[in-house]
Design an enzyme around this catalytic site. Structure first.
Site, short mmCIF file in Angstrom:
data_model
loop_
_atom_site.label_atom_id
_atom_site.label_comp_id
_atom_site.label_asym_id
_atom_site.label_seq_id
_atom_site.Cartn_x
_atom_site.Cartn_y
_atom_site.Cartn_z
N GLY B 43 0.86 -1.18 0.00
CA GLY B 43 0.00 0.00 0.00
C GLY B 43 0.89 1.23 0.00
O GLY B 43 2.06 1.16 -0.41
N ALA B 45 2.44 2.78 2.37
CA ALA B 45 3.66 2.65 3.16
C ALA B 45 4.60 1.61 2.53
O ALA B 45 5.80 1.89 2.35
CB ALA B 45 3.32 2.26 4.60
N HIS B 267 -15.91 5.80 11.64
CA HIS B 267 -16.07 6.97 10.78
C HIS B 267 -17.53 7.39 10.73
O HIS B 267 -18.41 6.57 10.53
CB HIS B 267 -15.57 6.62 9.38
CG HIS B 267 -15.35 7.81 8.51
ND1 HIS B 267 -16.38 8.61 8.09
CD2 HIS B 267 -14.22 8.35 8.00
CE1 HIS B 267 -15.89 9.59 7.35
NE2 HIS B 267 -14.58 9.47 7.28
N ARG B 332 -13.66 12.92 13.86
CA ARG B 332 -14.51 11.78 13.56
C ARG B 332 -15.10 11.12 14.79
O ARG B 332 -16.27 10.75 14.79
CB ARG B 332 -13.68 10.74 12.79
CG ARG B 332 -13.33 11.24 11.42
CD ARG B 332 -12.38 10.31 10.71
NE ARG B 332 -12.18 10.81 9.34
CZ ARG B 332 -11.36 10.28 8.47
NH1 ARG B 332 -10.63 9.23 8.80
NH2 ARG B 332 -11.25 10.78 7.26
N HIS B 403 -13.56 2.07 10.43
CA HIS B 403 -12.86 2.62 9.27
C HIS B 403 -11.34 2.53 9.35
O HIS B 403 -10.65 2.47 8.34
CB HIS B 403 -13.27 4.09 9.14
CG HIS B 403 -12.63 4.82 8.01
ND1 HIS B 403 -12.78 4.41 6.70
CD2 HIS B 403 -11.84 5.92 7.96
CE1 HIS B 403 -12.11 5.23 5.91
NE2 HIS B 403 -11.52 6.15 6.64
N LEU B 443 -2.99 8.87 4.80
CA LEU B 443 -2.18 8.88 3.58
C LEU B 443 -0.85 9.55 3.88
O LEU B 443 0.22 9.11 3.45
CB LEU B 443 -2.92 9.61 2.46
CG LEU B 443 -4.32 9.08 2.15
CD1 LEU B 443 -4.93 9.84 0.97
CD2 LEU B 443 -4.28 7.60 1.83
#
Lengths: 269, 640
Positions: B43, B45, B267, B332, B403, B443
């Site tokens: 992904g 990372a 979330h 959130r 989430h 991200l």
């Protein structure tokens, strides 16, 4: 327009391609499924059928799936003859049973193309796409060497068009939809995305030549301009990008012929 | 008992990383190629780490369970990535991003790690633009920004509603380049099933080829796990179906400490559950809260009335009411709990009563339908596909869903776990988000770890390992690890039970959602701690896994992952029970202020809880790393 009453449940028959492994003979097998909610997704239907098969001592249907929200590009069924099934601009995982009618027979096959051999049942091997990317689908920019991001303005129109192309999820529906099993929409999307940006200019010629050469070597066919690819694309990527690919390829080929790259070589010690 | 030294360098906060980089031992270029590094996961990372390490000259092997590295679930992140560029001239700075992230995490993360994250955030944007990530731009050609929860500045960079996709494809392109150049050896459809420890150090992994079923052993000088979070322990979540905790859980069972597993993120804006068959919950990006207004009817009786027929005065825009300064853009955890509260009061909308409205009527009036479509078109399309409703004309119905997991394997400042040689990046580690992650920060962390942190810190470890000291993959430790993997597979397949794997996963998810979800109590957690071991026993007695080990067998893959979740779920509840306070995503009903806000106990719980495996059937050990706040004062979060 009169709104149709949504039926509370529906029953369908899945006619599924079963194939034990690569190179083995396959066949269609029918699986009835009853009393389904129209809000169920098509992949959830496969989950339910598979749990039933497991309990009956059968072997579940192998199918590729992961994010189930239309972005990872893993799911890859041809449904009733269309890659990703009926509906426009969606992947298999975004297909819901409300699209079908009670009593429908739904034919489910893997994406079919010589370059995508069947692994098992509905699962195919699409590593050919990765190999095309490895050949040139990038801008060489090592971590640590990047200039300040706003030092290079990109006109909004170019950035937006690049984004239209960059949306490709690499699912392979374009290949499965094409009678020539061409990967040109896939290659065009990447070549256009990077070629539209100023950052992508340095490797522009090299990229398109390498990606097209690799595409050809992996058994994908050429484009004969019928645009089934765009129609099947879950991101509705336009076939106009294929024209852009052809133009880039032609220019790069001419430049390579008349202005070959210098041999380069190591610097002075 | 594990030693938990955070190795945070001394000195002023803003100088720590710079000085540390100057102090880390280096590996000379000729020696780099003598080291082999295993990276598991590709992904944000994993892909950024694998390509960056390869560019440095190390030999890298990258393992992914997907058929292509481009499919990792980072691809599904919608909203954006934060960076302290201050392009909007609205008062942003590295310090403010650091502070917002630390505060958003409810003061349960490490100061030095979070500050470094904020520092390198600016480099990430530069790097991604250089790679050709098509971020949104203004007409002048410069980069655009938008706002996200928990911040009062606009620092979020985005690519329509597909930012994760574009960033991942950027990292994937870098990885592809290094694979093409022969610098990285890619192993797709290869699942890590065990970590191999030799002389106390991580020196390899055991892998199952998901196509052929073949088990193989791989040795390396260091192992990097970038395998994502464990949110699928709840079964229903916004994670991909394949996302799993097997790599980190098997590392835990080999001695790596698992920190703060109870910090899970729910979330606030997801599409509500519709039926028992459901396999997946779909997120509606937090960016929608920039223009959408969240409300429920003021009166219970109105909850089933068509929303358009409910007069303005009969609506409760509860986030704007409760948190006037952050309004719909509060963090959130706070927004999710507020949604739960109004639904608990019987004011939830939709058939199940588990939903609230996210309304764009004002935005459509202000921007026109075209303007709204330009900002959120693809999200409105997704909503329409799933619900067959148009959010341009009627409000969306949304509800919180699992989430992200802030907890993960414990790592020090160098991202190395308590097992020397084992590095953990991205969501798989615990380090930067404390008890709650702010939007657009996942991200940022994934790419920070892979592009700008690990490439420096891994050298510090490798420099202590003589080149060529890597053990062979046929040593006793490797053979033993392989044997244990083979035995588990055989045990799963030999079981002649009566229930498919999904049956147990659903039941586990239900226990966790009800007893260890948005609100937790001592009694509920104790109940979960009785139910989960019983369910695990039932799983091993009654699970039915068809097929064989030597083929492509998705049921077998899933069985192994669910077996791990059945263990991890218990640890999650144990951690939640032990943490007698509320903080961020961990809300214990016993610990709240009269207005329902989290009541932290900094004196007794201002620390990281890092759990250490003690063997089957034995309670794990709870190690503690104190969080010493040198530069910021821990205070009560206030978004009012």
């Amino acid at each position: 327009m009169v709104a149709l009453a949504t039926p509370r449940t529906l029953s369908v028959t899945l006619r599924v391609w079963r194939q034990a492994g690569p190179g083995q003979p396959g066949k269609f097998v029918d699986y009835p499924a009853k009393d389904l909610s129209p809000n169920m997704s098509f992949l959830e239907l496969l989950d339910v059928v598979n749990d039933g098969l497991t309990l009956q001592g059968g072997e579940p249907i192998a199918f590729a799936h992961d994010c189930r929200e239309g972005i990872c590009g893993t799911c890859s069924c041809t449904i009733n003859g269309k890659p990703h099934g009926p509906g426009q601009g969606i992947a298999t995982c975004q297909l819901y049973l409300r699209t079908f009618r009670d009593g429908d027979v739904i034919v489910v096959e893997p994406f079919r193309a010589r370059a995508f051999p069947v692994v098992k049942d509905l699962v195919t091997d699409r590593t050919a796409f990765d190999r095309i990317q490895q050949a040139g689908g990038f801008i060489t920019a090592r971590a640590g060497s990047a200039p300040e991001a706003n030092a290079l303005p990109v006109p909004k129109g170019d950035a937006d068009l690049a984004m239209d192309a960059a949306q490709c999820i690499g699912c392979g529906a374009c290949v499965a939809a094409c009678k020539n099993a061409s990967a040109m929409l896939f290659v065009a999307a990447k070549v256009s995305h990077l070629g539209l940006l100023p950052q992508g200019q340095a490797e522009r010629d090299r990229r398109v030549l390498a990606m097209v050469a690799t595409m050809d070597s992996l058994g994908f066919g050429g484009c004969s301009n019928q645009y089934e690819c765009s129609a099947a694309c879950p991101k509705l990527i336009s076939h106009d990008f294929i024209a852009r690919l052809n133009r880039d390829y032609l220019t790069a080929s001419l430049r390579a012929t008349f202005q070959p790259e210098p041999a380069g070589g190591g610097g002075a010690g | 008992m594990a030693t938990l030294d955070s190795h945070v360098p001394p000195g002023p906060l803003a100088d720590k990383w710079r000085r540390h980089k100057a102090d880390i031992r280096l590996v000379n270029p000729a020696n780099k190629r003598k080291y082999e590094i295993i990276v598991v996961g590709a992904g944000l990372a994993g892909a950024s780490a694998a390509s960056s390490l390869a560019d440095l000259g190390y030999k890298v092997k990258c393992f992914v369970f997907h058929d292509s590295p481009r499919r990792a679930h980072s691809i599904a992140a919608q909203g954006g990535i934060n960076a302290a560029k201050n392009y909007q001239n609205d008062g942003d700075s590295v310090h403010r991003l650091f502070y917002d992230t630390l505060k958003g995490g409810d003061y349960r993360s490490r100061e030095a790690n979070v500050h470094r994250l904020a520092e390198v955030s600016v480099n990430i944007i530069d790097q991604c633009v250089a790679q050709g990530v098509p971020f949104a731009r203004e007409y002048g050609g410069l980069l655009a920004n938008r706002s996200f929860g928990g911040a009062q500045v606009s620092r979020t960079f985005y690519a329509r509603g597909q930012t994760g996709q574009q960033l991942l494809l950027g990292a994937y392109s870098a990885l592809s380049r290094t694979i093409g150049a022969g610098l990285v050896e890619l192993h797709p459809q290869a699942e890590m099933l065990d970590l191999v420890i030799v002389d106390g150090q991580a020196k390899g992994i055991i892998v199952r080829d998901l196509v052929t079923g073949k088990i193989s052993r791989h040795a390396a000088d260091a192992v990097v796990l970038a395998t994502g979070g464990y949110g699928n322990v709840f079964n229903l979540s916004t994670y991909a179906r394949g996302s799993n905790a097997t790599a980190i859980w098997r590392a835990y069972k080999r001695g790596a400490c698992l920190a703060n597993p109870c910090y899970t993120q729910i979330h606030p804006t997801c599409i509500p559950v519709s039926g028992d068959y459901q396999s997946k919950l779909t997120l509606m990006s937090e960016s929608l809260r920039n223009d959408g207004r969240i409300w429920v009817p003021r009166k219970k009786e109105d909850r089933l009335r068509p929303p358009a027929s409910i007069a303005e005065g009969d609506r409760d825009y509860y986030l704007e009411r409760m948190y006037p300064s952050f309004g719909n853009l509060c963090p959130r955890d706070i927004a999710s709990r507020a949604a739960k509260r109004v639904c608990d009061e019987g004011r939830g909308v939709g058939e199940t009563g588990l939903g609230v409205y996210l309304d764009f009527a004002d935005a459509v009036r202000r921007l026109g339908e075209g303007g709204v479509r330009e900002r959120y078109g693809n999200l409105f399309d997704i909503y329409h596909e799933i619900t067959a409703e148009s959010a341009y004309t009627a409000p969306m119905r949304i509800f919180p869903a699992v989430h992200y997991t802030m907890g993960g394997l414990w790592v020090d400042y160098n991202l190395m776990s308590n097992i020397p040689g084992l590095f953990v990046l991205g969501e798989a580690n615990f380090s930067d988000h404390g008890a709650n992650r702010l939007g657009a920060s996942a991200l940022m962390q994934g790419l920070a770890d892979g592009y700008f942190v690990l490439p420096y810190t891994i050298g510090g470890y490798l420099a202590t390992q003589p080149p060529g000291s890597r053990p062979g993959a046929d040593g006793a430790e490797f053979m033993a690890a392989e044997a244990s993997v083979t035995a588990m597979t055989a045990r799963l397949l030999a079981n002649k039970g009566r229930q498919p794997v999904s049956h147990f996963h659903k039941r586990l998810g239900k226990i966790l959602w009800e007893l260890c979800g948005m609100a937790r109590t001592r009694a509920g957690l104790e109940q979960a701690l009785r139910q989960i071991p019983a369910l695990r026993e039932e799983f091993w007695a009654d699970v039915l896994v068809p097929g064989s080990a030597a083929t492509f067998n998705q049921s077998l893959e899933q069985a192994g992952r669910v077996a791990d979740f059945l263990e991890l779920g218990e640890l999650l509840c144990r951690d939640a029970l032990t943490r007698e306070e509320s903080c961020g995503g961990h809300f214990r009903e016993e610990h709240q202020y009269p207005d329902g806000e989290c009541k932290r106990d900094d004196e007794h719980f201002g620390h990281v809880a890092a759990w250490e495996y003690q063997g089957e059937g034995k309670p794990p050990l709870r190690n503690v790393e104190p969080l010493n706040y040198e530069f910021i004062k821990m205070s009560v979060r206030n978004y009012k």
